[in-house]
Design a protein around this motif. Structure first.
Motif, PDB file in Angstrom:
ATOM      1  N   GLN A  97      60.034  27.999  40.922  1.00  0.00           N
ATOM      2  CA  GLN A  97      60.790  28.557  39.812  1.00  0.00           C
ATOM      3  C   GLN A  97      60.116  29.812  39.246  1.00  0.00           C
ATOM      4  OE1 GLN A  97      60.537  25.244  40.430  1.00  0.00           O
ATOM      5  NE2 GLN A  97      62.695  25.205  40.997  1.00  0.00           N
ATOM      6  N   GLU A  98      58.817  29.920  39.404  1.00  0.00           N
ATOM      7  CA  GLU A  98      58.104  31.101  38.935  1.00  0.00           C
ATOM      8  C   GLU A  98      58.538  32.356  39.705  1.00  0.00           C
ATOM      9  OE1 GLU A  98      53.526  32.570  38.037  1.00  0.00           O
ATOM     10  OE2 GLU A  98      53.856  30.551  38.836  1.00  0.00           O
ATOM     11  N   LEU A  99      59.072  32.163  40.884  1.00  0.00           N
ATOM     12  CA  LEU A  99      59.592  33.293  41.665  1.00  0.00           C
ATOM     13  C   LEU A  99      60.723  34.011  40.933  1.00  0.00           C
ATOM     14  CD1 LEU A  99      59.699  31.952  45.328  1.00  0.00           C
ATOM     15  CD2 LEU A  99      58.573  34.036  44.557  1.00  0.00           C
ATOM     16  N   ALA A 100      61.418  33.302  40.045  1.00  0.00           N
ATOM     17  CA  ALA A 100      62.514  33.908  39.293  1.00  0.00           C
ATOM     18  C   ALA A 100      62.011  35.039  38.396  1.00  0.00           C
ATOM     19  CB  ALA A 100      63.242  32.852  38.463  1.00  0.00           C
ATOM     20  N   ALA A 120      67.880  32.254  40.950  1.00  0.00           N
ATOM     21  CA  ALA A 120      67.895  30.811  41.201  1.00  0.00           C
ATOM     22  C   ALA A 120      68.532  30.478  42.553  1.00  0.00           C
ATOM     23  CB  ALA A 120      68.632  30.096  40.080  1.00  0.00           C
ATOM     24  N   LYS A 121      69.600  31.191  42.918  1.00  0.00           N
ATOM     25  CA  LYS A 121      70.284  30.909  44.177  1.00  0.00           C
ATOM     26  C   LYS A 121      69.360  31.178  45.364  1.00  0.00           C
ATOM     27  CE  LYS A 121      74.406  32.029  46.837  1.00  0.00           C
ATOM     28  NZ  LYS A 121      75.618  32.814  46.927  1.00  0.00           N
ATOM     29  N   LEU A 122      68.639  32.284  45.315  1.00  0.00           N
ATOM     30  CA  LEU A 122      67.714  32.631  46.394  1.00  0.00           C
ATOM     31  C   LEU A 122      66.572  31.618  46.483  1.00  0.00           C
ATOM     32  CD1 LEU A 122      67.429  34.892  48.482  1.00  0.00           C
ATOM     33  CD2 LEU A 122      65.968  36.088  46.881  1.00  0.00           C
ATOM     34  N   ILE A 123      66.097  31.178  45.347  1.00  0.00           N
ATOM     35  CA  ILE A 123      65.037  30.163  45.323  1.00  0.00           C
ATOM     36  C   ILE A 123      65.553  28.864  45.927  1.00  0.00           C
ATOM     37  CG2 ILE A 123      63.586  28.741  43.814  1.00  0.00           C
ATOM     38  CD1 ILE A 123      63.536  31.211  41.885  1.00  0.00           C
TER      39      ILE A 123
END
Length: 119
Positions: free
Chosen positions: A97-100, A107-110
């Protein structure tokens, strides 16, 4: 009557032979070309294609290079560089979630990459 027909038949048969022999080299030339095409197809099937390689291996986002990050779905060079820049500035990622927090990552890519991301 048959004595004069026999030489004519032999002559006709001999004339037909060079024509038949002339046809064979062109057919023989076609066989190597067909063989080469088949070999090329087999080589291309045996080579891992970039799109086939992408999305197949797990990626540690805390250590991955730009090229490795591009193996994730929806991650091109720009997003991969953004992930690395964020990582260098803020330290290792602790969760997916930190990738956001990285520009261009949502969120979709994660969610699409959840099973392929390691920490």
């Amino acid at each position: 009557m048959t004595s004069y027909l026999l030489p004519g038949l032999i002559a006709a048969a001999l004339l037909a032979l060079p024509v038949a022999a002339a046809d064979k080299p062109s057919q023989a030339g076609a066989q190597p070309q067909a063989k080469a095409q088949t070999e090329t197809k087999l080589k291309n099937q045996a080579k891992p294609q970039p799109e086939a390689m992408a999305h197949s291996a797990k990626v540690n986002i805390n250590t991955a290079s730009v090229d490795e990050l591009q193996g994730l779905k929806g991650i091109g060079e720009v997003k991969a560089k953004a992930i690395i820049a964020y990582r260098e500035k803020h330290g290792n990622f602790k969760s997916a979630q930190e990738l956001a927090n990285v520009s261009g990552i949502g969120a979709k890519l994660i969610e699409q990459n959840m099973g392929m991301i390691l920490f």
